[in-house]
Scaffold this active site. Structure first.
Site, PDB file in Angstrom:
ATOM      1  N   ASP A 175      -1.383   1.062  -3.978  1.00  9.90           N
ATOM      2  CA  ASP A 175      -2.242   0.029  -4.561  1.00  9.90           C
ATOM      3  C   ASP A 175      -3.601   0.565  -4.962  1.00  9.90           C
ATOM      4  O   ASP A 175      -4.483  -0.191  -5.363  1.00  9.90           O
ATOM      5  CB  ASP A 175      -2.390  -1.160  -3.615  1.00  9.90           C
ATOM      6  N   ASP A 212      -6.228   1.727  -3.443  1.00  8.78           N
ATOM      7  CA  ASP A 212      -7.503   1.435  -2.783  1.00  8.78           C
ATOM      8  C   ASP A 212      -8.046   2.667  -2.069  1.00  8.78           C
ATOM      9  O   ASP A 212      -9.107   2.613  -1.435  1.00  8.78           O
ATOM     10  CB  ASP A 212      -7.396   0.242  -1.826  1.00  8.78           C
ATOM     11  N   SER A 228       0.815  -1.211   0.000  1.00  7.79           N
ATOM     12  CA  SER A 228       0.000   0.000   0.000  1.00  7.79           C
ATOM     13  C   SER A 228       0.849   1.262   0.000  1.00  7.79           C
ATOM     14  O   SER A 228       1.564   1.536  -0.950  1.00  7.79           O
ATOM     15  CB  SER A 228      -0.963  -0.048   1.190  1.00  7.79           C
ATOM     16  N   ASP A 261      -2.821   6.083  -3.498  1.00 10.69           N
ATOM     17  CA  ASP A 261      -1.696   5.439  -2.819  1.00 10.69           C
ATOM     18  C   ASP A 261      -1.168   4.311  -3.701  1.00 10.69           C
ATOM     19  O   ASP A 261      -1.632   4.118  -4.834  1.00 10.69           O
ATOM     20  CB  ASP A 261      -2.106   4.944  -1.432  1.00 10.69           C
TER      21      ASP A 261
END
Length: 454
Positions: A249, A251, A101, A247
């Site tokens: 990843d 999400d 992340s 960010d």
């Protein structure tokens, strides 16, 4: 006590326990075995962000899954929410994302979604964790050798999977017309880099893309949702209508208005809650936020006759409270926003489209729609710790917390918690007086540092 799974999967420095080859291999075995009672031949979808360690971790994990009797398909570099969506819609037994992340490039992680597109319940993670430790204790890695990543083939990627997810995004917010808008998009040199350009260049009249050249080591480096001030400055300098930043990843997403102000997840919750209520689809006029959400959000929602519940930090805990209360909107200040009528997990790209749609339909700029959101001064101090002892059992820390709570009663908040993904204690103080806020935050942080600081 949990040893591997945090609030968002397993996360560590790539190559070091618990992200060394033998533990990753054991994760694959354990996940396959956990799925077998319901799925005699489990099918697993893998995806990853842009870290240089992603490919070898995927190969080792796939080898463990295969020995456990599972079949594996790879979507390659792709966002975390894409794996959740594809696992559910393509009938996979589970989806696994290799990502850390917002962490720096040398870290990585393993996040697991069930075939329903939701993160695994704590009980299931604990069952998998128990078997991982059994595998490590009983398997003779000293004799057989830990899996050698360099000897394993790199997984082939199915490009159709990413295309299917992109079509879902286009259809999720139909009739979005952004021809008149100028946007700045910061992809954090992460997973959004492979999707956001294709998505926004087809939707918006003018798009400036930044941090879209990942090299394996520049993910989150001075960019992305970890540094929203970067896209805020770019937005103002470019004379753009809005900035969006993701960010590693993707999400979660944060925003910037045309004046160069950062717009965080609290503001997005307010924007979305009012829109859903106006359209009479905000169930029970309720929003789920977290203990870290600003008191200003609660006050603004109250003025709109919307009640706010607070969940522990972590989007999976927000979702649990949403499901328990049948809520139709929830999220975190960090930019995880959950729209259960659209997706099973937080999705930064989807959130961006929803926000753009609200702005378009309102016919007003973002800063005008949020003009009445007055946030209390808030500071968050992170203290790196060597252990995570209960803070109420450390008398010097507990004393400083009591002092702050008594001083701020009714005019501020004190929230102290450990990070679920890093060895950090987070000290958050809100107060009407910035000087008082910082004094209490520094005092508590110092007490933690002296007691258990790394």
């Amino acid at each position: 006590m949990r040893k591997l799974f945090g609030t968002d999967g397993i996360r560590a420095v790539a190559g070091e326990a618990p992200l060394d080859a033998k533990t990753i291999y054991a994760v694959g075995l354990a996940l396959a075995h956990q799925l077998k009672p319901k799925h005699p031949r489990p099918s697993i979808l893998l995806g990853m962000d842009t870290r240089e360690s992603g490919a070898w971790i995927a190969s080792v994990l796939a080898a463990g899954l295969a020995e456990g009797g599972a079949t594996v398909k790879s979507a390659g570099v792709i966002t975390t929410p894409a794996i959740a969506y594809l696992a559910r819609t393509h009938g996979f037994s589970a989806g696994v994302v290799i990502s850390a992340s917002h962490n720096p490039w040398h870290d990585n992680g393993i996040k697991i979604f069930g075939g329903d597109g939701y993160k695994l319940p704590d009980a299931t993670e604990l069952a998998i964790e128990d078997e991982i430790f059994r595998q490590l204790e009983t398997r003779d890695f000293e004799t057989t050798g830990a899996p050698d990543p360099s000897a394993l083939p790199e997984l082939e990627t199915d490009p159709k999977l990413r295309a299917d997810y992109e079509q879902f995004l286009f259809k999720a917010v139909p009739q979005l017309d952004l021809d008149h808008m100028k946007l700045v998009i910061d992809c954090a040199n992460g997973a959004a880099s492979v999707i956001a350009p294709e998505l926004f260049l087809q939707l918006a009249g003018s798009v400036k893309l930044t941090h879209v050249h990942p090299d394996g080591r520049n993910i989150n480096a001075g960019c992305g949702a970890l540094h929203p001030e970067v896209v805020a400055k770019e937005t103002k300098d470019a004379g753009a209508d809005m900035g969006i930043t993701f960010d590693g990843d993707a999400d979660r997403a944060l925003f910037a208005d045309a004046n160069g102000n950062v717009v965080n997840g609290d503001a997005v919750l307010l924007l979305a809650a009012r829109d859903l209520k106006a359209r009479e689809i905000l169930k029970d006029d309720m929003v789920v936020a977290t203990t870290m959400s600003n008191m200003g959000l609660e006050a603004a929602l109250r003025r709109s006759e919307i009640k706010m519940l607070r969940a522990p930090v972590g989007d999976k805990y927000v979702l649990e409270m949403m499901q328990a209360n049948d809520a139709s909107l929830g999220g975190e200040q960090s930019g995880h926003v959950l729209f259960p009528h659209l997706a099973t997990t937080g999705d930064g790209l989807l959130t961006a489209l929803v926000v753009l749609d609200i702005v378009q339909r309102a016919g007003k700029p973002l800063h005008e729609l949020l003009a009445d959101l007055k946030t209390f001064p808030q500071v968050i101090v992170n203290v790196r710790v060597k252990e995570k002892r209960p803070l109420d059992q450390i008398e010097t820390v507990a004393a400083r917390i009591r002092e702050a709570e008594e001083a701020l009663e009714g005019n501020g908040r004190v929230v102290i918690r450990y990070s679920g993904t890093e060895p950090l204690a987070r000290v958050m103080i809100e107060a009407e007086s910035e000087a008082e806020m910082r004094r209490h935050a520094d005092a508590i942080a110092q007490a933690i540092q002296e007691a258990i600081g790394a």
